[in-house]
Design a protein around this motif. Structure first.
Motif, PDB file in Angstrom:
ATOM      1  N   GLU A   1       0.990  -1.601  -0.081  1.00 18.45           N
ATOM      2  CA  GLU A   1      -0.116   0.050  -0.010  1.00 18.45           C
ATOM      3  C   GLU A   1       0.757   0.705   0.148  1.00 18.45           C
ATOM      4  O   GLU A   1       0.588   2.185  -0.269  1.00 18.45           O
ATOM      5  N   ALA A   2       2.321   1.538   0.653  1.00 15.28           N
ATOM      6  CA  ALA A   2       2.882   2.598   1.152  1.00 15.28           C
ATOM      7  C   ALA A   2       3.578   2.949  -0.071  1.00 15.28           C
ATOM      8  O   ALA A   2       3.574   3.454  -0.650  1.00 15.28           O
ATOM      9  N   VAL A   3       3.610   2.316  -1.073  1.00 13.33           N
ATOM     10  CA  VAL A   3       4.144   1.640  -3.050  1.00 13.33           C
ATOM     11  C   VAL A   3       3.234   2.947  -3.511  1.00 13.33           C
ATOM     12  O   VAL A   3       3.675   4.282  -4.707  1.00 13.33           O
ATOM     13  N   LEU A   4       1.994   2.668  -3.132  1.00 14.94           N
ATOM     14  CA  LEU A   4       0.963   3.874  -3.979  1.00 14.94           C
ATOM     15  C   LEU A   4       1.338   5.185  -3.024  1.00 14.94           C
ATOM     16  O   LEU A   4       0.857   5.869  -4.524  1.00 14.94           O
ATOM     17  N   HIS A   5       1.417   5.443  -2.363  1.00 12.44           N
ATOM     18  CA  HIS A   5       1.481   6.555  -1.821  1.00 12.44           C
ATOM     19  C   HIS A   5       3.049   7.463  -2.162  1.00 12.44           C
ATOM     20  O   HIS A   5       2.595   8.212  -2.614  1.00 12.44           O
ATOM     21  N   GLU A   6       3.832   6.837  -1.453  1.00 11.26           N
ATOM     22  CA  GLU A   6       4.908   7.097  -2.735  1.00 11.26           C
ATOM     23  C   GLU A   6       5.070   7.710  -3.621  1.00 11.26           C
ATOM     24  O   GLU A   6       5.229   8.705  -4.198  1.00 11.26           O
ATOM     25  N   ALA A   7       3.990   6.556  -4.703  1.00  9.81           N
ATOM     26  CA  ALA A   7       3.901   7.362  -6.082  1.00  9.81           C
ATOM     27  C   ALA A   7       3.138   8.685  -6.298  1.00  9.81           C
ATOM     28  O   ALA A   7       3.863   9.590  -6.860  1.00  9.81           O
ATOM     29  N   VAL A   8       2.584   9.001  -5.417  1.00  6.53           N
ATOM     30  CA  VAL A   8       1.577   9.621  -5.504  1.00  6.53           C
ATOM     31  C   VAL A   8       2.262  10.965  -5.103  1.00  6.53           C
ATOM     32  O   VAL A   8       1.991  12.311  -5.999  1.00  6.53           O
ATOM     33  N   ALA A   9       2.755  10.424  -3.721  1.00  7.44           N
ATOM     34  CA  ALA A   9       3.928  11.822  -3.488  1.00  7.44           C
ATOM     35  C   ALA A   9       5.242  12.242  -4.702  1.00  7.44           C
ATOM     36  O   ALA A   9       5.191  13.354  -4.677  1.00  7.44           O
ATOM     37  N   GLU A  10       5.613  10.942  -5.117  1.00 16.23           N
ATOM     38  CA  GLU A  10       6.429  11.503  -6.339  1.00 16.23           C
ATOM     39  C   GLU A  10       6.027  12.760  -7.108  1.00 16.23           C
ATOM     40  O   GLU A  10       6.853  13.538  -7.926  1.00 16.23           O
ATOM     41  N   ALA A  11       5.139  12.393  -7.649  1.00 20.53           N
ATOM     42  CA  ALA A  11       4.205  13.674  -8.687  1.00 20.53           C
ATOM     43  C   ALA A  11       4.160  14.650  -8.860  1.00 20.53           C
ATOM     44  O   ALA A  11       3.921  15.131  -8.876  1.00 20.53           O
ATOM     45  N   ASP A  12       3.271  14.360  -7.137  1.00 23.77           N
ATOM     46  CA  ASP A  12       3.038  15.958  -6.462  1.00 23.77           C
ATOM     47  C   ASP A  12       3.845  16.511  -6.232  1.00 23.77           C
ATOM     48  O   ASP A  12       4.072  17.467  -6.919  1.00 23.77           O
ATOM     49  N   ALA A  13       4.940  16.118  -5.668  1.00 25.84           N
ATOM     50  CA  ALA A  13       6.163  16.762  -5.896  1.00 25.84           C
ATOM     51  C   ALA A  13       6.861  17.059  -6.998  1.00 25.84           C
ATOM     52  O   ALA A  13       7.359  18.334  -7.172  1.00 25.84           O
TER      53      ALA A  13
END
Length: 126
Positions: A85-97
């Motif tokens: 599940e953390a992979v999803l949140h990390e990818a979203v954070a990367e795209a936001d950044a």
């Protein structure tokens, strides 16, 4: 015997300033070697580099998203669902950044796959 030798062959990390395509290849090699924690980190690094470079619709970003979803499946099989599940949140954070809009087609497609694999499948009913 040949397969075993290939598995034992060290996987050389790319340079810190390597292009996204090299980072993706490295992450895929780690994933295929079943080194999932390392693959996750490498593919997130590849995703970061590609999003900040050519954007979410480039082939490198697509491959990073795709192989991150494969890593998620493997993590579930290993009983590491929180990490999947953390992979999803990390990818979203990367795209936001990287400033990629949430409605960008490439980002939406990539995150759709990660959302689908973020949670363990329901148990089979017999």
């Amino acid at each position: 015997e040949e397969r075993q030798r290939r598995r034992e062959k060290p996987i050389e990390a790319p340079a810190e300033d390597a292009p996204p395509a090299e980072l993706v290849k490295y992450g895929i090699a780690l994933q295929r070697a079943q080194r999932y924690a390392e693959a996750r980190a490498a593919l997130l690094r590849a995703l970061r580099a590609s999003l900040r470079g050519d954007g979410a619709s480039c082939r490198d970003a697509e491959l990073a998203y795709e192989h991150l979803s494969y890593v998620q499946v493997a993590l579930h099989r290993l009983g590491q669902s929180a990490e999947a599940e953390a992979v999803l949140h990390e990818a979203v954070a990367e795209a936001d950044a990287a400033g990629v809009p949430a409605d960008n087609d490439g980002r939406r497609a990539g995150e759709r796959g990660l959302r689908a694999n973020a949670f363990p499948p329901p148990p089979l009913r017999l």
